[in-house]
Design an enzyme around this catalytic site. Structure first.
Site, PDB file in Angstrom:
ATOM      1  N   CYS A 109       0.978  -1.186   0.155  1.00 25.72           N
ATOM      2  CA  CYS A 109       0.100  -0.053  -0.083  1.00 25.72           C
ATOM      3  C   CYS A 109       1.217   1.393   0.117  1.00 25.72           C
ATOM      4  O   CYS A 109       1.476   1.350   1.073  1.00 25.72           O
ATOM      5  CB  CYS A 109      -0.842  -0.005   1.229  1.00 25.72           C
ATOM      6  SG  CYS A 109      -1.973   1.629   1.355  1.00 25.72           S
ATOM      7  N   CYS A 114      -2.929  -0.230   3.611  1.00 24.19           N
ATOM      8  CA  CYS A 114      -4.229  -0.975   3.344  1.00 24.19           C
ATOM      9  C   CYS A 114      -3.972  -2.346   3.338  1.00 24.19           C
ATOM     10  O   CYS A 114      -2.624  -2.725   2.816  1.00 24.19           O
ATOM     11  CB  CYS A 114      -4.747  -0.441   2.295  1.00 24.19           C
ATOM     12  SG  CYS A 114      -5.542   0.895   2.252  1.00 24.19           S
TER      13      CYS A 114
END
Lengths: 208, 72
Positions: A109, A114
């Site tokens: 990410c 994420c």
């Protein structure tokens, strides 16, 4: 002199800026009734005991031994994963990407951290760190080397940049010599890093 | 993308460092941070809907940059 370059003569707090912000946020959320201590305890306990890389290892091992599940996982990853009871809290999409001799998948990410929480639990610190986030895309083989992974030069590397809307689960290649292994035995060979792409599934002789 | 939050393409941070036996939570504040993020998911979704749909949004990249404490 502080780490960010100027003095704080009147600042005697022992909290870092982030810690102070967290406390302020938590206080505000508590005051407004958005969180309560019992719910907080339950969620933390859930992540301590129920949600973690074992969930993802279950998905991987099942895909190795059940061709129908593997086909479902390839066709509709989210539905196949949800069928095992691993649901995301935010409803983001999850996609399984399959390693092969031709392609190796790596997940990052670049924006922040994420991560497929429902199947891997909380992200490790290195996943959130600037060294990993900055170089996973531009120098994936160099990053993999720092994790002790050296791929065949003919193997293509695909890097997947996660977002709030989509997360990725790497399905590593099944190690050779595991014919006849049970799903539980296979799951023991599946490391967290293998499901991020910074590792490979362990060889059976070093399985614990 | 070399924006303030997106580190893709930026260099010079050194090697990736892994921790041995990394704890689940590094500091007492971390569980609270987790829960705050967890509960603020719908808020983050609302923010992402306001942004350019082509933009890649990461909720936790937004929240620290816009302290919600100021609105209360």
């Amino acid at each position: 002199m502080t780490s960010h370059g100027h003095d704080h003569d009147s600042d005697h707090s022992h909290l870092t800026e982030t810690e102070a912000r967290v406390r302020a946020l938590e206080s505000l959320l508590s005051a407004k009734g958005y969180i309560d201590s019992a719910a907080v305890d339950r969620i933390i306990q859930t992540y301590e005991t129920k949600i973690g890389p074992r969930n993802g290892a279950h998905v991987v091992a099942k895909s190795w031994v059940e061709p129908e599940f593997e086909a479902w996982l390839r066709r509709d990853s989210a539905a196949a994963i949800h069928s095992l009871g691993y649901h995301s809290r935010q409803g983001e999409h999850i996609e399984a990407v399959f390693n092969s001799d031709e392609v190796h998948h790596l997940v990052v990410c670049t924006l922040c951290s994420c991560y497929p929480w429902s199947v891997l639990g909380l992200p490790p610190t290195w996943y959130k760190s600037p060294p990993f986030r900055s170089r996973a895309v531009i120098d994936p083989r160099g990053v993999l080397a720092e994790f002790g992974v050296t791929l065949d030069p003919a193997t293509r590397v695909e890097v997947h940049d996660s977002t709030a809307e989509i997360r990725y689960l790497v399905i590593p290649q099944r190690p050779a010599g595991t014919e006849g292994y049970s799903m539980e035995q296979l799951a023991d060979l599946v490391t967290r890093n293998a499901m991020i792409g910074t590792g490979l599934a362990r060889a059976p002789q070093v399985a614990s | 993308m070399n924006g303030g939050a997106d580190l893709g393409g930026m260099m010079g941070f050194g090697p990736v460092v892994q921790e041995e036996d990394e704890p689940l939570f590094h500091a007492p504040g971390r569980p609270a941070r987790l829960v705050s993020w967890w509960r603020l998911g719908p808020v983050g979704s609302g923010i992402s809907m306001l942004r350019d749909p082509r933009a890649r949004i990461c909720i936790r990249a937004i929240i620290p940059a816009r302290p919600i404490t100021r609105s209360g």
